[in-house]
Write an enzyme that holds these catalytic residues in place. Structure first.
Site, mmCIF file in Angstrom:
data_model
loop_
_atom_site.group_PDB
_atom_site.id
_atom_site.type_symbol
_atom_site.label_atom_id
_atom_site.label_comp_id
_atom_site.label_asym_id
_atom_site.label_seq_id
_atom_site.Cartn_x
_atom_site.Cartn_y
_atom_site.Cartn_z
ATOM 1 N N HIS A 217 12.062 110.500 54.138
ATOM 2 C CA HIS A 217 12.278 109.131 53.201
ATOM 3 C C HIS A 217 11.172 109.622 52.174
ATOM 4 O O HIS A 217 11.965 108.799 51.216
ATOM 5 C CB HIS A 217 11.874 107.402 53.668
ATOM 6 C CG HIS A 217 13.729 107.362 54.522
ATOM 7 N ND1 HIS A 217 13.930 106.167 54.624
ATOM 8 C CD2 HIS A 217 13.827 107.919 55.429
ATOM 9 C CE1 HIS A 217 14.994 106.703 55.219
ATOM 10 N NE2 HIS A 217 15.488 107.293 56.214
ATOM 11 N N LYS A 245 29.597 106.117 58.628
ATOM 12 C CA LYS A 245 29.725 107.204 59.488
ATOM 13 C C LYS A 245 29.280 107.222 60.657
ATOM 14 O O LYS A 245 29.814 107.740 61.765
ATOM 15 C CB LYS A 245 29.220 108.417 58.364
ATOM 16 C CG LYS A 245 30.009 109.431 58.250
ATOM 17 C CD LYS A 245 29.871 110.226 57.350
ATOM 18 C CE LYS A 245 30.775 111.604 57.121
ATOM 19 N NZ LYS A 245 31.372 112.645 55.853
ATOM 20 N N ASP A 246 27.766 107.241 60.405
ATOM 21 C CA ASP A 246 27.099 107.350 62.282
ATOM 22 C C ASP A 246 27.532 106.613 62.849
ATOM 23 O O ASP A 246 27.625 107.328 64.231
ATOM 24 C CB ASP A 246 25.796 106.869 61.777
ATOM 25 C CG ASP A 246 24.922 107.502 60.761
ATOM 26 O OD1 ASP A 246 25.011 108.712 60.780
ATOM 27 O OD2 ASP A 246 24.291 107.718 61.251
#
Lengths: 423, 262
Positions: A217, A245-246
């Site tokens: 991050h 999407k995951d």
């Protein structure tokens, strides 16, 4: 940073009260809500999340197994079978844990390969990559010790063979082995400490995963084009785009996982591990779990024991310095016409090693292992350093959003992503 | 749409990597197993297979009357037999036909009593040395998980029990050993124990060697994996659920991404 209450933007008064004092909600919103993520991920970018979910599944099932498992050479085997028979849904918990280890390695191998293909190890993500290799090493140690716990024949003999590797080191080798065993053979003290460490290491992994994600991050994610996002038009907020999407990848993953657990729970295991450990009977072929086979093949490819051990450790160690071995500034293999094929060849070498590692240590498997081992190292130590200078990469697109993929498919321009209105 | 296809190609590619990894793993177990084991087409094979209760009960009879003379099944309790369709009274009566040692009692002495549902199967020998002493030095293995402990377990057990044939020309069988077509190395200490009509089945099934071998293999497969029926039934439901959930999740993903050119 100013001292005082955090300036929270959260409306709910209770959550706001907490968030002002401990801004975990702001943090989650920043890191998993609005976190700007390249808009062009493909499904290979699911595998980090899949690995995270698998780690949680392993810890959760492992805690319940530990409640019913007895780490003693006399009782270990029977206690595992008791879990399978008499503990409510014990068979489910154990089969999920047992196959979860295999699924974890499948996911992590794909995740690592994704990094190799799209150059995710290159600046500025070197430390992120190194932390990943640390996680991989910890996983290997954890999986190895976990496999010992059911105290079957392969548990015992696998532990004997692998711990004996340390005896290859001159002078201190034998002492290290005795120290690892807590005695003069793999026995109850070994089983006890392996159980203890097998319970400890997953939490160490969780800690390093936190660092891995924290480092991610800072630099932001790589993407299939391997170029940096140049502005908001190149990124999407993590939620809802990549949570959605995951989730798709996660369900597909669960289907594969469930097929294994419910219909072929022992397919990836070795039948010999349902024979209780017997120090007096050596199995015809001692083979490690499938996910260690490539490294086992490298070990056996070297005629000298110490050399084999060093090369085996070297095959992981080389990953630590990979960011500095690859001299090409281009990350994604999409734009490296030669390197791309040398990497596919490396993948083939990896699978060849996996296959040869499961065969007896005789010809022609030894020669095949040697060739594959040579290529495994040559890719990192020779090909990547040289190709960075010799190869002429394709021209890179100007940005992720712009349709400049020369020779590639057209990308519809414009259409800046707007965050979904949350209902 | 093209990107959709590419996305799926990636997903399929990723899954293929995983599948390849799974595929690579099998030779590890196959190494050293050169003898082909015939497939007996057991009722419990396949995604929806269940244990043939009649066969399992006949297998129990074979185990009780033949195998249990030497082979223990110490992970099983008599109560487990309720799962293969025997009534509680039948199992109680069966258990009561065995005598087990219990205790110590209030006087500190061990005593004998008929076995109960909660007792483990009685072992034929008190320990491994006693078993070896009675069997010419060979150890009759515990059969609790035998079909999990051998590659292609149930088929192997059936093949082994029917595999006592004349050795091929020139094959020297060591003294005290027996030739078996399916045993690794072909020399096994266990003699051919199943002969036609060795047991008398209550249901009138003809007790051929193959029938008895099939029945006891079914019984042992159940004993090794008593959870298999529940497991497979749960697996079918879970995978159907996941397919529906996957469809919905994908629809949601499509909707969320609808306004993004990607």
């Amino acid at each position: 940073m100013a001292i005082g209450l955090h300036d929270s933007s959260i409306k709910n008064p209770v959550i706001r009260w907490v968030d002002q004092r401990l801004p975990v909600f702001t943090m989650m919103q920043k890191e998993y809500g609005t976190f700007p993520t390249p808009r062009n991920f493909n499904y290979f970018w699911n595998f980090g999340a899949l690995a995270m979910v698998t780690l949680m599944i392993m810890i959760a099932t492992g805690i319940f197994l530990a409640m019913n498992y007895t780490p003693h050479t006399t009782y270990a085997f029977d206690s595992v079978e008791r879990i399978m028979r008499d503990v409510n849904y014990g068979w489910l918990i154990r089969y999920v844990h047992m196959n979860g280890a295999s699924m974890f390695f499948i996911v992590v191998y794909i995740h690592i390969w994704r990094g190799l293909y799209y150059g995710s190890y290159k600046a500025p993500r070197e430390l992120l990559w190194i932390l990943g290799v640390v996680i991989f090493l910890l996983m290997m140690a954890t999986a190895f010790m976990g496999y010992v716990l059911p105290w079957g024949q392969m548990s015992f003999w696998g532990a004997t063979v692998i711990t004996n590797l340390f005896s290859a080191f001159p002078i201190v080798g034998e002492h290290i082995v005795t120290w690892l065993w807590g005695g003069f053979s793999v026995d109850n003290p070994t089983l006890n400490r392996f159980f203890s460490l097998h319970y400890l290491l997953p939490f160490v992994i969780a800690g390093v995963v936190f660092l891995h994600v924290a480092a991610l991050h800072i630099t932001g994610s790589n993407n299939p084009l391997g170029i940096d996002p140049k502005g908001p038009q190149d990124t999407l907020p993590f939620h809802p785009y990549y949570t959605a999407k995951d989730s798709v990848g996660l369900i597909v993953y669960f289907i594969v996982f469930a097929s294994l657990v419910f219909f072929a729970p022992n397919y990836l295991g070795h039948p010999d591990n349902y024979i209780p450990a017997n120090p007096l009977v050596t199995p015809a072929h001692i083979v490690p779990e499938w996910y260690f086979l490539p490294f086992y093949a490298i070990l056996r490819a070297v005629p000298d024991k110490l050399g084999g051990v060093l090369l085996m450790f070297g095959s992981i160690a080389v990953l630590f310095i990979l960011p500095w071995l690859d001299t090409s500034p281009v990350r994604s293999m999409r734009f490296r016409p030669i390197a791309k094929w040398t990497l596919f060849l490396w993948l083939i070498a990896f699978f060849v090693l996996m296959w040869a590692g499961g065969k007896p240590a005789e010809e022609p498997y030894v020669t095949i292992s040697r060739i594959a081992t040579a290529y495994y190292f040559a890719y990192f130590l020779v090909i990547l350093p040289l190709l960075g200078r010799l190869e002429r990469p394709l021209s890179l697109p100007e940005s992720i959003a712009l349709p400049v993929l020369r020779g590639g498919g057209p990308m519809p321009a414009g259409a800046v992503a707007k965050p979904m209105e949350k209902a | 749409m093209r990107d959709l296809k590419r996305g799926f190609r990636n997903l399929v590619g990723a899954m293929a990597l995983g599948a390849a990894a799974l595929g690579m793993a099998t030779p590890a177990q196959a190494a050293g197993e050169a003898i082909a084991i015939p497939n007996a087409n057991f009722s419990f094979a396949g995604f929806f297979g269940t244990y043939d209760r009649g066969s399992a009960q006949r297998g129990l009879q074979v185990y009780k009357e033949v195998c249990s003379a030497c082979h223990a099944m110490h992970l099983l309790s008599y109560r487990n037999l309720l799962e293969i369709g025997l009534s509680e009274d039948q199992v109680r009566a069966l258990a009561a036909s065995f005598t087990v040692t219990d205790g110590p009692n209030d006087l500190g002495e061990m005593f004998e009593r008929p076995a109960r549902l909660s007792d483990r199967f009685r072992r034929p020998f008190p320990n491994e040395l006693a078993a070896r002493a009675a069997n010419n030095g060979a150890y009759p293995v515990d059969l609790s998980v035998i079909t999990k402990a051998r590659a292609d377990g149930a088929n192997y057990v059936r093949a082994l029990l029917t595999g006592y044939v004349e050795p091929p020309e020139g094959f020297v069988v060591a003294e005290g050993m027996n030739y078996n077509a399916y045993f690794p190395g072909h020399q096994i200490a266990m003699p051919a124990v199943l002969n036609p009509d060795q047991v008398e089945y209550a249901d009138g099934t003809a007790a051929t060697v193959d029938q008895m071998a099939r029945d006891v293999a079914t019984f042992l497969a159940w004993a090794a994996e008593p959870e298999a029926e529940q497991r497979k039934a749960m697996g079918v439901r879970i995978i159907l659920f996941l397919i529906v959930l996957g469809g919905l999740t994908y629809a949601v993903k499509r909707k969320i991404w609808a306004d993004v050119a990607h």
